[in-house]
Motif scaffolding. Sequence first.
Motif, short mmCIF file in Angstrom:
data_model
loop_
_atom_site.label_atom_id
_atom_site.label_comp_id
_atom_site.label_asym_id
_atom_site.label_seq_id
_atom_site.Cartn_x
_atom_site.Cartn_y
_atom_site.Cartn_z
N ASP A 1 -14.73 9.04 -9.65
CA ASP A 1 -13.81 7.92 -8.96
C ASP A 1 -13.46 8.92 -7.63
N PHE B 1 -4.18 -1.56 0.04
CA PHE B 1 -3.42 -1.96 -0.74
C PHE B 1 -2.90 -3.43 -0.76
N ARG C 1 -5.81 -5.57 -3.28
CA ARG C 1 -5.14 -5.65 -4.38
C ARG C 1 -4.78 -6.78 -4.79
N TYR D 1 -2.45 7.33 -4.91
CA TYR D 1 -1.20 6.36 -5.00
C TYR D 1 -1.52 5.93 -6.73
N LYS E 1 -3.09 7.25 -9.06
CA LYS E 1 -3.19 8.44 -10.08
C LYS E 1 -1.77 8.94 -10.17
N ALA E 2 -0.66 9.04 -9.12
CA ALA E 2 0.32 9.72 -8.90
C ALA E 2 1.56 8.52 -9.50
N PHE E 3 1.11 7.10 -8.96
CA PHE E 3 2.59 6.44 -9.22
C PHE E 3 2.16 5.16 -10.01
N VAL E 4 0.75 4.86 -10.45
CA VAL E 4 0.52 3.78 -11.46
C VAL E 4 0.34 4.45 -12.65
N GLN E 5 -0.47 5.50 -12.80
CA GLN E 5 -0.83 6.09 -14.00
C GLN E 5 0.13 7.32 -14.19
N PHE E 6 1.06 7.61 -13.35
CA PHE E 6 2.09 8.77 -13.92
C PHE E 6 1.61 10.24 -13.76
N GLN F 1 1.27 13.01 -11.70
CA GLN F 1 1.51 13.32 -10.31
C GLN F 1 0.75 14.60 -10.08
#
Lengths: 415, 307
Positions: B77, B244, B248, B266, B268-273, B275
Amino acid sequence: MRHSKRGAAAAALAASALVLAACSGGGDGEDVTLTYATWSDDQKPAMEAIAAAFEEAHPDIDVEVQVLPWPEYWSTLQVGAAGRTAPDAFWMLADQYPAYADNGQLLDISDAVESAGVDLAAYPESVMDLYERDDAVYGLPKDYDTNGIWFNKALFDAAGVAYPDDTWTWDDARAAAQQLTDPDAGVWGIAAPIDRQGGYYNSIYQAGGEVIGDDGQAAIDSPEAVAGIEFWTQMQADGSSPTLQQLSDTEAVQMFMDGKVAMYFSGSFWAQRLYGDEAVRATTGVAPLPMGEQRASMISGILNAGYAGTEHPEELAEFLVFASGEEAAVLQAESGAVLPAYAGTQQPWLDAMPEFDLQVFVDAVDYSVPLPIAGNAAEWTGLESEYLAPAWNGEQSAADAAAAYNAAIDEVLAE
Amino acid sequence: MTARAARPPARRRRAGGLGPSPLWGYAMIAPAFIGLAALYLWPFLKTFAKSFMDTPAFGPGTWTGLDNYTGLLGDGDFWDAFANSGVYTGILLLGVPAAVVLAAMIQQISRGRAVYRVLFFLPVVTLPVAVSMVWRFIYNGDFGLLNWALSLVGVPGQYWVADDTYAIYAIGAVGIWMSLGVNLIILGAGLQAIPPELYEASAMDGAGRVRQFLRITLPLLSPSVFLVTVLTVISALQMFDLVFVMLRSVDNTALDGSKTIVYLFYEKAFVQFDQGYGAAIAVVLLLVIMLATLLQFRLQRRWVFYD
C-alpha cells in the motif's frame, strides 16, 4: 471612529475571554459546563431538547451540544482524548468502542447507573452485547437501528410486481429485482452496494453464516457466508442493480429517492430523511428483509459515553444516565430522528411517521444480530471494498473473494 | 574586522538607552520563534520520536527501533501510495508550462488584465472542500457535466472519480486548476520585472513573438519558473484534501487504487489508530520532499538564468 470600533472589538474579545474562563472553571459549587459531541445535524434539535430537559432538573449544569462533521468525528475524538481535551460526553459506535473502552478512555458510570436504579433490561440485549464489559459500564445505548426493505410503491405498481411482505424469500427478492429493472427507463430493481450493515452481513447471517466465528477468527469464507455474499453478487450479475461505480458516484439512498432503484435494503435511520421529502413519502413502503435459511438483521446502536479525563465525572455520569433514559428516549422518538433504545418508548417514533410501517424495524429486534466486532475493526472493514469489489464486478467468484478477504481479516486480527 | 571596529559608536547611539545587549534581539524574535517552536518544531520532534514506536490507540508507546520503517518497505500500500503521489505530482508539473504560456498571454493583454487574474485566482481562495464537491458533480458518470459535454462531440463518458483508471488524473486536473492562480501571480510578477526595452530592441532586429518568448521571456523568467516548480512539487506531494473529499464516498472502489501518501498517513494514524506507523510515513515523506527540493536546486544551475 475607526479607533473606537477597534477598541469596542477588543473589549468584546476580552469580555468573551472572561466568559470562556468562567465557563471552563467549574468545580467548587460553581456552574458546570458539559460538552456533548454528536455527528448528526438531523438529530441536533432532539439532542438540544434532551440537554434542556436535563438543565431544567440541574440548574447548575450547562450542557453544550456540539455537532462535528462525520468525516472528522473519529479523528477529532481520538486526538482530543489523546491530548486530554476530548468532549465530556459523546456518541460512540461499536466498531470504535474497543479502542476507547479497553484503553481507559471511557468513564465508568456503573455507580450512577446503580444509584439511579436503571433497569438494564430496558435496552435491546443485542445492542447491550456490543458494549458489554465485565467490570464496568461505559455508557448506555441511546438508540438502535435494524434493517428492512425500503421500496418504491410506484415502481412496483408500474412493473405489476406485488409489494414485498413478510413471506418474501431470497428467491422472491431476486425475481422481483429482475422484473422491476427497466434499462430503457433507467430503473433498477435494487441497489446492491458493498454495504455491510444494510447489505451482505444480513444475508450472511440469514444463510446461517458468520462474519467472525466463535473462536474470534474470520469466518467469511464458509459456504454459508459465501451464499450470503452471492445474494448480492447475483443481483449485480443479473443487471438488477446499478454498478458499484454508479453507486459510488450517486449514493444508493439518493438513487432510491430519485426513483432510480425500486428497493434499498437499509436501516431505520433513513426514515426521517425519506419522510421529510413529501414526494418520496407518498411512494415509499417498508417491509422486513427477505428470509434466507433464517431471519436476521444487523443491529447497531449509538452509545452515550463519557470521557474518563473529564473535570466533572459525577455530573457527567448523571447526564449520561439521563440522556439514555426514558424521558430522553421519548424526546428522541417524538422528533422522529431515531428509534430510541429504551423499551416502550418506540411508540412516539412510530406515530411520528404514520404513513410508514415502521413497526418492521421494531419487530426486527427479535431476530437481530449484533454487528460483528473484533480486533481493529476499523482496519479490516477498511479492506472490504478492496477484496470484495472483484466479486461485485464479476471479475472473481464470491468464494474466491471471500477466501482472500478472510485471510486478510485474520492477518489484521493476528496483529 | 576594521570596518566593524569603526561601527560601534554609531550603533550605540542608534540603540539609545536600550543598550547593546544581544538579549534584546532574541526578545524581538521570541514571539515568532516560540510560535514556530510550539507549532512546528515540537510536533515534528514528537512525530519523529513516534516513528520509532509501536503506539497503542491511547497512552504511551513502546520503542521498537526501525520496525515501522522496515514495515513500510514491505507494505505494498505504501509503494502504491507513493506511485500515486508521483503520478499526481507529474500531472501538476504539466501545469507549470501551461501557467507560463498563460501568464505570458495575460501579460500581452493591455485592457482588463486584472479581470483575467481574478478569474484564474478565484479557485485559490475558494474552499477546497466546496471546490471538490462541485467537481464531484461535474465528474459524475451518469449525470455529470463533463460526460454531457463529451457526449456532444461523440466521446464516450467515464466514471471519472469512481474508476481507478481515471481517478488520479481526474483529481490531477482539478489540482492544476486550483494551483494555476498562485502560479500566475508569481509568474506575472516575474514577467513585469523583464525590461520592456529588450522586447523593443529585439523587435527592431526582426524577432517575432515566438522568438521573443523563447529567447527573452523564458530565460529571464526562469527564476520564477524555478520557484513555481519547487513549490508545485512540495505541495503536490502533500496532496490530501482532493482524495478525501472527491474519492471517499460510501463505497468508492476507486479509492483503493488512488490513495496518495498523505491520505495513507491519515488512514493509518487517524482511522486505524496506528500513529507510530503514520509517523514513519510522515518522516519518509519529509525526506522525499527534502531530496526532491535539493535535487531541483542542484539542477537549476543548468537552466535557471540569474542576471
